[in-house]
Write an enzyme that holds these catalytic residues in place. Structure first.
Site, PDB file in Angstrom:
ATOM      1  CE1 TYR A  74      -4.541  -0.002  -0.145  1.00 45.16           C
ATOM      2  CE2 TYR A  74      -4.635  -1.675   1.079  1.00 45.16           C
ATOM      3  CZ  TYR A  74      -4.793  -1.212   0.245  1.00 45.16           C
ATOM      4  OH  TYR A  74      -6.393  -1.396  -0.451  1.00 45.16           O
ATOM      5  CD  GLU A  76      -4.456   3.826   0.381  1.00 43.17           C
ATOM      6  OE1 GLU A  76      -3.208   3.542   0.189  1.00 43.17           O
ATOM      7  OE2 GLU A  76      -5.573   3.930  -0.038  1.00 43.17           O
ATOM      8  CG  ASP A 251      -7.681  12.619 -23.283  1.00 44.03           C
ATOM      9  OD1 ASP A 251      -7.079  11.947 -23.241  1.00 44.03           O
ATOM     10  OD2 ASP A 251      -9.155  12.087 -22.966  1.00 44.03           O
ATOM     11  CB  THR A 280      -4.186   6.060 -21.955  1.00 48.47           C
ATOM     12  OG1 THR A 280      -4.236   5.660 -23.025  1.00 48.47           O
ATOM     13  CG2 THR A 280      -5.612   5.786 -21.259  1.00 48.47           C
ATOM     14  CE  LYS A 283      -6.316   4.536 -25.677  1.00 48.17           C
ATOM     15  NZ  LYS A 283      -6.572   5.331 -24.455  1.00 48.17           N
ATOM     16  NE  ARG A 289      -5.015  -2.799 -20.782  1.00 53.48           N
ATOM     17  CZ  ARG A 289      -5.674  -2.573 -22.112  1.00 53.48           C
ATOM     18  NH1 ARG A 289      -6.724  -1.169 -21.501  1.00 53.48           N
ATOM     19  NH2 ARG A 289      -5.718  -2.088 -23.048  1.00 53.48           N
TER      20      ARG A 289
HETATM   21  N1  DSN Z   1     -10.998   2.788 -25.495  1.00 51.99           N
HETATM   22  C1  DSN Z   1     -10.254   4.057 -25.592  1.00 51.99           C
HETATM   23  C2  DSN Z   1     -10.351   3.884 -27.135  1.00 51.99           C
HETATM   24  O1  DSN Z   1     -10.492   2.698 -27.879  1.00 51.99           O
HETATM   25  O2  DSN Z   1     -10.131   5.066 -27.944  1.00 51.99           O
HETATM   26  C3  DSN Z   1     -10.261   5.124 -25.409  1.00 51.99           C
HETATM   27  O3  DSN Z   1     -11.116   4.887 -24.443  1.00 51.99           O
END
Ligand code: DSN
Length: 488
Positions: A74, A76, A251, A280, A283, A289
């Site tokens: 943990y 935090e 974003d 994120t 991607k 992830r």
């Molecule tokens: N799930 C992502 C996408 O495919 O664009 C975004 O949330």
């Protein structure tokens, strides 16, 4: 040519194979069905032509950094300032991940705890709100700690601020649910208004956006998308935000890898222009992830309150993997990768256009293509399903002013980050465009009830389907995924 999958160096392939095999042996002892599912997943990923724009393949180093006892701790708080004792190793990995992220993106501050993109956006929304609350110039005089606010204070504050408004890109032109839309909490926290694209060109209409911002005067102007195939001018977005006193939040979840890889620079790099940037990490950035927030120093203390304000305990093992992924992305070969992602998307777009497909905006400048499949007489759902049957994995997506709505849609989103990691190049993209076109031409809507065509059912000739699937498999055979890793 160097191995296209540059994140599996030849000298570590044998060790990675041993590591994954041994890990599965240990798991199999306890729950063989889980070991089998993990083993099946790599085979499924190897077997499909993965064109989901938001997916990728992380390196063995990234994957292995997640499977360990950092998960048991943990932690935090933030590095050096924890609510739990004994966090020195978590401090090390979190600090390393933040240091790599700052260097990679040229950011003043990095917060690497968000578990996902949605979480990163929540942290950012909260940070902007709490900064406004605590700023004597902007918020309620005398309130120093947003944590101290009671119900009554909040009601008063909303009245005083008179502004809990968000302006984000509309869903049907490529925006994301978390940018103030009802199915997400952001749609309840904020009064939302959207900006969109010029119907004639499909490009963001900055003049209309500016006019809306002047009239609506948002607290937060959100830039970023999940299905827009062109560049966004963040310098111009910041100019508009400043003009109306908004905070610019970007974003960059979809295109973070293109920013890290220095394909998006100048006006198109969000980091120097936005006060706060979320992402994120899995991607185009090709990490584990998870999520990430970058911000100006003035917002840092607000962002760092993410846990426990809106996040559960940090996933220390995932922060370790983020540190590894960011270190990988700082290597020169990642810039080559990012450029090839875009080159491949352009080749795919050109291949589709040459065969008569309709693309939103007429092409792409980034990692994705948005095909309007209505010209083939199909809905996005039918096209997605027919392609999947044929070994081609894409996802359906609304197109601007989509008459079929967000469920059936009229579009298919096609992205190149994953297949570029696998080593496929522009020649293969042209061939894939041919396969996609062949499937879509060979698919027809099934009759629906009352004589109208179905929006979901479709017909696809078996021989055509099998021929495309065979060609897709042959194509992939030339580009082994995770070469050297054999779990059989
Ligand atoms: N799930 C992502 C996408 O495919 O664009 C975004 O949330």
């Amino acid at each position: 040519m160097a191995s296209p999958v540059t994140h599996i160096p030849a000298n570590t392939a044998a060790s990675a194979n041993t590591a994954f095999r041994s890990a599965l042996d240990v798991v199999r002892e306890v729950e063989p069905r889980v070991a089998a599912a993990i083993g099946a997943e790599i085979e499924d990923q190897r077997a499909s032509l993965k064109l989901i724009a938001s997916e990728n393949y992380a390196s063995p180093a990234v994957l292995l950094a997640m499977g360990n006892w950092l998960s048991d701790k943990y932690a935090e708080g933030t590095a050096g300032r924890r609510f739990y004792a004994g966090c020195r190793n978590v401090d090390t990995v979190e600090s390393l991940a933040a240091e790599h992220a700052r260097a990679l993106f040229g950011a003043q501050h990095a917060y690497v705890q968000p578990h996902s993109g949605i979480d990163a956006n929540l942290v950012a929304f909260w940070a902007v709100l709490s900064q406004r609350v605590e700023s004597p110039a902007l918020g309620r005089a005398g309130v120093r700690q947003v944590n101290d606010l009671g119900e009554q204070d909040w009601a008063e504050l909303r009245r005083e601020l008179g502004n809990q408004r968000m302006l984000g890109m509309s869903l049907d032109t490529g925006g994301h649910l978390t940018h103030g839309f009802r199915p997400n909490i952001s749609g309840k926290m904020f009064d939302q208004r959207s900006y969109g694209t010029d119907p004639a060109t499909g490009l963001i209409d900055y003049a209309a956006l500016r006019a809306t911002a002047r009239e609506f005067r948002p607290l937060i102007l959100v830039a970023g998308y999940s299905a827009y195939p062109r560049l966004v001018n963040f310098r111009l977005m910041r100019e508009i935000a400043d003009e109306v006193g908004a905070t610019l939040m970007v974003d960059m979840a979809h295109f973070a890898g293109l920013v890290a890889g220095k394909v998006l620079t100048g006006d198109f790099d969000p980091v120097p222009h936005a006060q706060i940037v979320t992402s994120t990490t899995h991607k185009s950035l090709r990490g584990p992830r998870g999520g990430l927030v970058l911000c100006d120093s003035e917002l840092a203390e607000h962002v760092d309150r993410g846990c426990p304000m809106v996040l559960g305990g940090p996933l220390s093992h995932v922060m370790a993997a983020k540190a590894v992924a960011f270190a990988e992305a700082r290597r020169p070969e990642f810039q080559d990768y990012a450029q090839r992602v875009v080159d491949n998307a352009k080749a795919l777009a050109e291949g589709l256009l040459r065969r008569g497909a309709t693309l939103v905006t007429g092409g792409t400048d980034n990692h994705l293509v948005l095909a309007d499949v209505s010209g083939y007489g199909l809905t996005g759902r039918q096209a997605e399903a027919a392609l999947l049957d044929s070994g081609i994995v894409t996802n359906r997506n609304a197109v601007p002013q989509d008459p079929n709505g967000a469920w059936y849609t009229s579009g298919v989103r096609i992205g190149t980050p994953a297949l570029t990691t696998r080593g496929l190049g522009t020649a293969e993209m042209d061939e894939i465009a041919g396969l996609i076109d062949t499937v879509l031409r060979g698919t027809t809507p099934a009759p629906g009830s009352g004589g109208t065509p179905s929006k979901a059912g479709y017909r696809l000739d078996d021989a055509l389907r099998d021929g495309v699937a065979k060609r897709a498999a042959d194509l992939l055979a030339g580009f082994p995924l995770y070469p050297g890793i054999d779990l059989a």
